[in-house]
Write a protein that holds these residues in place. Sequence first.
Motif, PDB file in Angstrom:
ATOM      1  N   GLU A  47       0.839  -1.202   0.000  1.00  0.00           N
ATOM      2  CA  GLU A  47       0.000   0.000   0.000  1.00  0.00           C
ATOM      3  C   GLU A  47       0.875   1.252   0.000  1.00  0.00           C
ATOM      4  OE1 GLU A  47      -3.974  -0.489   2.452  1.00  0.00           O
ATOM      5  OE2 GLU A  47      -2.333  -1.502   3.488  1.00  0.00           O
ATOM      6  N   ASP A  48       1.916   1.250   0.815  1.00  0.00           N
ATOM      7  CA  ASP A  48       2.813   2.403   0.876  1.00  0.00           C
ATOM      8  C   ASP A  48       3.539   2.611  -0.451  1.00  0.00           C
ATOM      9  OD1 ASP A  48       2.083   2.847   3.511  1.00  0.00           O
ATOM     10  OD2 ASP A  48       3.826   1.797   4.350  1.00  0.00           O
ATOM     11  N   ALA A  90       1.030   4.218  -2.887  1.00  0.00           N
ATOM     12  CA  ALA A  90       0.805   5.618  -2.553  1.00  0.00           C
ATOM     13  C   ALA A  90       2.015   6.466  -2.928  1.00  0.00           C
ATOM     14  CB  ALA A  90       0.487   5.748  -1.064  1.00  0.00           C
ATOM     15  N   ARG A 121      -8.332  -2.501  -0.403  1.00  0.00           N
ATOM     16  CA  ARG A 121      -7.191  -1.801   0.200  1.00  0.00           C
ATOM     17  C   ARG A 121      -6.201  -1.333  -0.859  1.00  0.00           C
ATOM     18  NH1 ARG A 121      -4.848  -4.541   5.632  1.00  0.00           N
ATOM     19  NH2 ARG A 121      -3.286  -2.955   5.127  1.00  0.00           N
ATOM     20  N   ALA A 128      -5.231   2.550  -1.874  1.00  0.00           N
ATOM     21  CA  ALA A 128      -3.867   3.091  -1.854  1.00  0.00           C
ATOM     22  C   ALA A 128      -3.554   3.868  -3.125  1.00  0.00           C
ATOM     23  CB  ALA A 128      -2.866   1.955  -1.661  1.00  0.00           C
ATOM     24  N   HIS A 178     -13.942  -0.218   1.685  1.00  0.00           N
ATOM     25  CA  HIS A 178     -12.683  -0.006   2.397  1.00  0.00           C
ATOM     26  C   HIS A 178     -12.879   0.938   3.563  1.00  0.00           C
ATOM     27  CE1 HIS A 178      -8.399   0.610   3.050  1.00  0.00           C
ATOM     28  NE2 HIS A 178      -8.615   1.898   3.044  1.00  0.00           N
ATOM     29  N   ALA A 180     -10.492   2.956   5.926  1.00  0.00           N
ATOM     30  CA  ALA A 180      -9.105   3.343   6.118  1.00  0.00           C
ATOM     31  C   ALA A 180      -8.699   3.355   7.582  1.00  0.00           C
ATOM     32  CB  ALA A 180      -8.856   4.727   5.503  1.00  0.00           C
ATOM     33  N   ARG A 199      -5.725  -1.718   8.642  1.00  0.00           N
ATOM     34  CA  ARG A 199      -4.421  -2.285   8.965  1.00  0.00           C
ATOM     35  C   ARG A 199      -4.341  -2.887  10.365  1.00  0.00           C
ATOM     36  NH1 ARG A 199       0.373   1.364   6.285  1.00  0.00           N
ATOM     37  NH2 ARG A 199      -0.552   1.611   4.241  1.00  0.00           N
ATOM     38  N   SER A 210       0.049  -3.080  10.756  1.00  0.00           N
ATOM     39  CA  SER A 210       0.653  -2.163   9.803  1.00  0.00           C
ATOM     40  C   SER A 210       2.166  -2.170   9.922  1.00  0.00           C
ATOM     41  CB  SER A 210       0.026  -0.797   9.979  1.00  0.00           C
ATOM     42  OG  SER A 210       0.845   0.263  10.104  1.00  0.00           O
TER      43      SER A 210
END
Length: 276
Positions: free
Chosen positions: A212-213, A216, A249, A253, A265, A267, A271, A276
Amino acid sequence: MADGTWDLIVTPWHVDEPIPAFPIPLGATEVVRPVLPAGPVPARMNVLHQAALDAVTRAARPLVLSGDCATARATVAGLQRRHRDVAVLWLDAHGDFNTPAISTSGYLAGMALAMLTGRTPGLFDDSLGLRPVPDTSVVLADARDLDPAERDALTASDVHRVPADPAAITAALGRLGPVPVYLHLDVDVIDGAQLSGARFPSGPGPSLARIEDCLAAACATADVRAAGIACAWLPEHVHDRTTRRTITRLTAALGAGLEILGFRHNADTARTSEGS
């Protein structure tokens, strides 16, 4: 960077086979699987990819949920109709860099990135108008599970290889300059312990939160004009609750909110189960 608006497209097939249970988010355009000719699988795939290309061409900013990676041919061909130069960010546990000459299995979806870079001449006709993407415009993230000949081919190429890490991806995309990007994610890049039911599980890898990171970071750094998520689960797992949660998810992202049969989803809580 492009804004957060996406046009969601679903291509519910794997290679040339339908996936009847493939989740269709609310508001998505489902590409109806055309009648396929008898004959070689590549010819059948080309008909499917033409149908996908038609949908992608009508979309301002396509986000394609597919059952395999090879459908990326259609999305990149559509992006190339609007932009002369296109770069590719490819996140995958596999390299997808096999060709008919070096593949030990002949699995066509395992050649998807090789297709985009012009390494499979003669496999398909040129009806999509797909132009080879230069190696120097390709960033391959993770690719922890490679066949020996595929590894050699990647080593000999000019493809940029990086770990599935937000900082590494940001740096690699920054070096490409201001070029429109196609972002591709095969869900099997996620750690196998968090991805039950994958067609080709690849064991330990980056967590879902890390991916996800990465997504993003890519969207914050690059001009991502099209994206694809290969939902490479086995057909009997593709509509599981955990599968639908993972899809929502990943799309979130990218900045795309979606709902699949009432599952939306969240947010704030997404996680918590993995810390996370």
